[in-house]
Design a protein around this motif. Structure first.
Motif, PDB file in Angstrom:
ATOM      1  N   THR A 283       0.532  -1.228   0.012  1.00  0.00           N
ATOM      2  CA  THR A 283       0.253  -0.065   0.120  1.00  0.00           C
ATOM      3  C   THR A 283       0.861   1.086  -0.048  1.00  0.00           C
ATOM      4  O   THR A 283       0.616   2.351  -0.878  1.00  0.00           O
ATOM      5  N   LYS A 284       1.796   1.107   0.725  1.00  0.00           N
ATOM      6  CA  LYS A 284       2.840   2.379   0.909  1.00  0.00           C
ATOM      7  C   LYS A 284       3.429   2.549  -0.606  1.00  0.00           C
ATOM      8  O   LYS A 284       3.681   3.664  -0.844  1.00  0.00           O
ATOM      9  N   VAL A 285       3.994   1.448  -1.225  1.00  0.00           N
ATOM     10  CA  VAL A 285       4.540   1.513  -2.406  1.00  0.00           C
ATOM     11  C   VAL A 285       3.583   2.322  -3.467  1.00  0.00           C
ATOM     12  O   VAL A 285       3.923   3.149  -4.178  1.00  0.00           O
ATOM     13  N   ALA A 286       2.178   1.742  -3.471  1.00  0.00           N
ATOM     14  CA  ALA A 286       1.348   2.425  -4.297  1.00  0.00           C
ATOM     15  C   ALA A 286       1.235   3.917  -4.075  1.00  0.00           C
ATOM     16  O   ALA A 286       1.122   4.838  -4.887  1.00  0.00           O
ATOM     17  N   ASP A 287       1.129   4.279  -2.811  1.00  0.00           N
ATOM     18  CA  ASP A 287       1.075   5.584  -2.074  1.00  0.00           C
ATOM     19  C   ASP A 287       2.090   6.640  -3.002  1.00  0.00           C
ATOM     20  O   ASP A 287       1.842   7.442  -3.271  1.00  0.00           O
ATOM     21  N   THR A 288       3.422   5.974  -2.684  1.00  0.00           N
ATOM     22  CA  THR A 288       4.469   6.749  -3.059  1.00  0.00           C
ATOM     23  C   THR A 288       4.549   7.036  -4.658  1.00  0.00           C
ATOM     24  O   THR A 288       4.806   8.064  -5.035  1.00  0.00           O
ATOM     25  N   GLU A 289       4.150   5.961  -5.290  1.00  0.00           N
ATOM     26  CA  GLU A 289       4.171   6.310  -6.694  1.00  0.00           C
ATOM     27  C   GLU A 289       2.970   7.095  -7.037  1.00  0.00           C
ATOM     28  O   GLU A 289       3.406   7.694  -7.890  1.00  0.00           O
ATOM     29  N   THR A 290       1.902   7.246  -6.367  1.00  0.00           N
ATOM     30  CA  THR A 290       0.693   8.074  -6.810  1.00  0.00           C
ATOM     31  C   THR A 290       1.639   9.645  -6.479  1.00  0.00           C
ATOM     32  O   THR A 290       1.302  10.500  -7.139  1.00  0.00           O
ATOM     33  N   ALA A 291       2.087   9.611  -5.382  1.00  0.00           N
ATOM     34  CA  ALA A 291       2.618  10.947  -5.017  1.00  0.00           C
ATOM     35  C   ALA A 291       3.661  11.585  -5.894  1.00  0.00           C
ATOM     36  O   ALA A 291       3.641  12.634  -6.461  1.00  0.00           O
ATOM     37  N   GLN A 292       4.513  10.564  -6.439  1.00  0.00           N
ATOM     38  CA  GLN A 292       5.531  10.882  -7.331  1.00  0.00           C
ATOM     39  C   GLN A 292       4.846  11.354  -8.712  1.00  0.00           C
ATOM     40  O   GLN A 292       5.440  12.229  -9.438  1.00  0.00           O
ATOM     41  N   SER A 293       3.830  10.568  -8.986  1.00  0.00           N
ATOM     42  CA  SER A 293       3.240  10.949 -10.442  1.00  0.00           C
ATOM     43  C   SER A 293       2.618  12.181 -10.359  1.00  0.00           C
ATOM     44  O   SER A 293       2.683  12.865 -11.169  1.00  0.00           O
ATOM     45  N   LEU A 294       1.908  12.512  -9.225  1.00  0.00           N
ATOM     46  CA  LEU A 294       1.045  13.821  -8.981  1.00  0.00           C
ATOM     47  C   LEU A 294       2.132  15.065  -9.244  1.00  0.00           C
ATOM     48  O   LEU A 294       1.981  15.688  -9.907  1.00  0.00           O
ATOM     49  N   THR A 295       3.596  14.732  -8.744  1.00  0.00           N
ATOM     50  CA  THR A 295       4.365  15.851  -8.685  1.00  0.00           C
ATOM     51  C   THR A 295       4.966  15.862  -9.986  1.00  0.00           C
ATOM     52  O   THR A 295       5.049  17.116 -10.425  1.00  0.00           O
ATOM     53  N   THR A 296       5.329  14.828 -10.681  1.00  0.00           N
ATOM     54  CA  THR A 296       5.961  15.110 -12.096  1.00  0.00           C
ATOM     55  C   THR A 296       4.828  15.662 -12.863  1.00  0.00           C
ATOM     56  O   THR A 296       5.049  16.395 -13.734  1.00  0.00           O
ATOM     57  N   THR A 297       3.479  15.285 -12.832  1.00  0.00           N
ATOM     58  CA  THR A 297       2.439  15.928 -13.589  1.00  0.00           C
ATOM     59  C   THR A 297       2.332  17.505 -13.436  1.00  0.00           C
ATOM     60  O   THR A 297       2.224  18.220 -14.370  1.00  0.00           O
TER      61      THR A 297
END
Lengths: 130, 137
Positions: free
Chosen positions: A98-112
């Motif tokens: 779950t944490k991995v998924a959270d991190t991935e989402t956070a990173q995706s948002l930031t790059t966008t």
């Protein structure tokens, strides 16, 4: 133009570095899911990282000074494990994923956001909008 | 920056490697679950066990997982009365391997789950890296 001096880019860069570090810590936790007596770690919240509470690295008074390799692992937190298996391992796989998924989402948002904001500069410079 | 996504992928790869070795040991155990000795009164195949440890990989400077040791299960060997078997002792008992296929199956499932989790972590690292590269475009 130095993009790191513009608030949002600096913030995005810090957020991405945080996501990267968290991903490394989580990868280690998952790889050690069957290692006896291994306790999972996590990086502190981004809010804490941002306010500099966890700045445990060595101070640099000169740009050529070394940062020290221990700086990245010094600020890790070890949350109380939810469950512990008989061999003393505290990694809860579902929680870690779950944490991995959270991190991935956070990173995706930031790059966008980063890309979008860069695009705004393009518009301002007359290079055509998106 | 001291950490980067390539290192996270190295760690996940090490995890997958460790789980692969674990599967190999499980396969050995299952294959040998009826291997008895060839000489009378001799010891049959003993179940192999595998232990992992968290180890610093000096080449890349990250903590990964390694196989600590492949040992043998010191548990008691079951015996069966079978005087016709070439491995039978003077009383006609044969020592059988201490492999329990249910335990091995359970271990196999766990190894599979752990492998999948490592794979998922690696895929996440990869897509994060791709998105970072996308910023250049």
């Amino acid at each position: 133009m130095d993009p790191t001096r513009i608030g949002i880019f600096d913030l995005a860069q810090k957020r991405m570095a945080w996501a990267e570090q968290r991903q490394a810590v989580l990868a280690k936790n998952i790889a050690n899911a069957n290692t006896p007596h291994f306790q999972p770690a996590d990086v502190p919240d981004f809010a804490k990282t941002l306010s500099g509470v966890t700045g445990m690295g060595m101070a640099q008074t000169h740009p050529t000074h070394l940062t020290g390799s221990g700086a990245s692992s010094a600020g890790l937190v070890k949350p109380r494990p939810m469950a512990r298996s008989p061999d003393g391992n505290g990694v809860a796989m579902d929680q870690q994923l779950t944490k991995v998924a959270d991190t991935e989402t956070a990173q995706s948002l930031t790059t966008t956001i980063y890309k979008k904001y860069m695009g705004l500069f393009g518009i301002a410079l007359g290079k055509g909008g998106p | 920056m001291n950490v980067d996504l390539t290192k996270s992928m190295t760690v996940s790869a090490a995890g997958m490697e460790a789980q692969t070795q674990r599967l190999r040991v499980i396969a050995e155990n299952l294959a040998n679950q009826s291997t008895t000795a060839s000489a009378p009164g001799g010891d049959p195949y003993r179940r192999k066990t595998i232990t992992f440890e968290n180890q610093l990989d000096r080449a890349s400077g990250v903590e990964t997982v390694k196989v600590k040791e492949i040992g043998t299960d010191k548990g008691e060997l079951p015996r069966r009365y079978e005087p016709a078997n070439p491995a039978a002792d003077a009383q006609g008992y044969v020592k059988l391997p201490n492999v329990d296929s249910f335990i091995e199956m359970m271990d196999m499932r766990e190894a599979e789950r752990s492998y999948n989790a490592n794979l998922a972590a690696m895929q996440a690292s990869r897509s994060m890296m791709n998105r970072t590269i996308e910023l250049l475009k």
